[in-house]
Scaffold this active site. Sequence first.
Site, short mmCIF file in Angstrom:
data_model
loop_
_atom_site.label_atom_id
_atom_site.label_comp_id
_atom_site.label_asym_id
_atom_site.label_seq_id
_atom_site.Cartn_x
_atom_site.Cartn_y
_atom_site.Cartn_z
N GLY A 294 1.65 23.70 35.36
CA GLY A 294 2.42 23.81 34.13
C GLY A 294 3.74 24.55 34.30
O GLY A 294 4.37 24.94 33.32
N LYS B 20 -6.06 18.74 28.69
CA LYS B 20 -6.21 20.13 28.23
C LYS B 20 -6.38 20.16 26.70
O LYS B 20 -6.93 19.22 26.14
CB LYS B 20 -5.02 20.98 28.72
CG LYS B 20 -4.80 20.81 30.24
CD LYS B 20 -3.88 21.81 30.86
CE LYS B 20 -3.77 21.53 32.35
NZ LYS B 20 -2.97 22.53 33.06
N HIS C 273 -11.78 24.63 36.48
CA HIS C 273 -10.32 24.57 36.34
C HIS C 273 -9.74 25.99 36.29
O HIS C 273 -10.37 26.91 35.78
CB HIS C 273 -9.93 23.80 35.07
CG HIS C 273 -8.47 23.49 35.02
ND1 HIS C 273 -7.56 24.41 34.56
CD2 HIS C 273 -7.76 22.42 35.46
CE1 HIS C 273 -6.34 23.89 34.70
NE2 HIS C 273 -6.44 22.70 35.23
N SER D 265 1.93 20.37 38.41
CA SER D 265 3.26 19.78 38.16
C SER D 265 3.48 18.46 38.89
O SER D 265 4.59 18.17 39.33
CB SER D 265 4.36 20.79 38.50
OG SER D 265 4.23 21.95 37.68
N ASN E 231 -5.77 15.34 33.01
CA ASN E 231 -6.39 16.44 32.25
C ASN E 231 -5.51 16.75 31.05
O ASN E 231 -4.43 17.33 31.20
CB ASN E 231 -6.53 17.66 33.18
CG ASN E 231 -7.06 18.88 32.45
OD1 ASN E 231 -7.48 18.79 31.29
ND2 ASN E 231 -7.05 20.01 33.13
N GLU F 22 -7.71 27.32 34.43
CA GLU F 22 -7.67 27.95 33.10
C GLU F 22 -9.05 28.45 32.68
O GLU F 22 -9.17 29.46 31.98
CB GLU F 22 -7.07 26.95 32.09
CG GLU F 22 -5.56 26.82 32.32
CD GLU F 22 -5.01 25.41 32.26
OE1 GLU F 22 -5.58 24.55 31.59
OE2 GLU F 22 -3.97 25.16 32.92
N GLU G 297 -5.59 22.96 43.14
CA GLU G 297 -4.52 23.20 42.17
C GLU G 297 -4.04 24.65 42.30
O GLU G 297 -4.64 25.56 41.71
CB GLU G 297 -5.04 22.98 40.74
CG GLU G 297 -5.62 21.61 40.50
CD GLU G 297 -5.63 21.27 39.01
OE1 GLU G 297 -4.87 20.38 38.63
OE2 GLU G 297 -6.36 21.90 38.24
P1 13P Z 1 0.30 20.29 35.14
O1 13P Z 1 0.35 18.89 35.71
O2 13P Z 1 0.71 20.33 33.69
O3 13P Z 1 0.98 21.28 36.00
O4 13P Z 1 -1.27 20.69 35.12
C1 13P Z 1 -2.01 20.54 36.27
C2 13P Z 1 -3.44 20.77 35.93
O5 13P Z 1 -3.84 21.88 35.63
C3 13P Z 1 -4.35 19.62 35.94
O6 13P Z 1 -5.67 20.01 35.83
#
Ligand code: 13P
Length: 251
Positions: free
Chosen positions: A174, A14, A96, A214, A12, A98, A168
């Site tokens: 992140g 983003k 997701h 992560s 992803n 976010e 997640e």
């Molecule tokens: P990170 O791997 O940057 O923590 O993000 C995970 C994520 O949100 C994947 O959709």
Amino acid sequence: MASQRKFFVGGNWKMNGNKASIDGIIQFLNAGPLDPNTEVVVSPPAIYMEYVRGKLDQKIGVAGQNCYKVEKGAFTGDISANMIKDIGCEWVILGHSERRNVFGESDQLIGEKVKYALSQGLKVIACIGEKIEEREAGKTEEVVYRQMQAIVDNVAPDQWANVVVAYEPVWAIGTGKTATPAQAQEVHQKLRAWVAKKVSEPVANSLRIVYGGSVSAANCKELGGQSDIDGSLVGGASLKPDFVQIVNATQ
Ligand code: 13P
């Protein structure tokens, strides 16, 4: 990972990248080598999806990061499942954290999006996960079951092969704070048992539940070695050549 489920690794991206950096990612993905036993899907920003689809090896899937719940209309700023299909892509990430926590998407809206995307023949990576305060209050199961219920209510019995669930935990996204393999496995195992009860045993046994938060080249093997973890959904590390190692975690 259990052997009857094909290992799945999603990247992803983003809201990151430009044509120059994306060219670099496409180069390392096409060069691989990527384990043929792993299904790989990357999710660029919508504006670059067609560009990526045109240059990326066809065996790698391309996913939208989101889409709305109807075909077309007065929904400024959004894209539809039909548009994703029209440019030759076959996947979408929905729900997701976010989208939930920055953009305020509800369980109900996410369920409606899942239903519509599946009805149009898109495959869906449906995301769930608890916040730190929910985990600390002992509410992890309550939260992820509630989020799963809104998804389950919108998947027809014959559509489950087109769904991957991504667990997640929001506190691990992140932050560099990965859930330990044991913490992740515990939730995955509970989710699978919940699906067995709420949907069916065969769906629970075949449904891929991947972990996100992560994931790195350093921790992917141990996470992927857990019996109920069927792969990963990778954010930051999916922009780097390390992603190839994460794809190949089970080798
Ligand atoms: P990170 O791997 O940057 O923590 O993000 C995970 C994520 O949100 C994947 O959709």
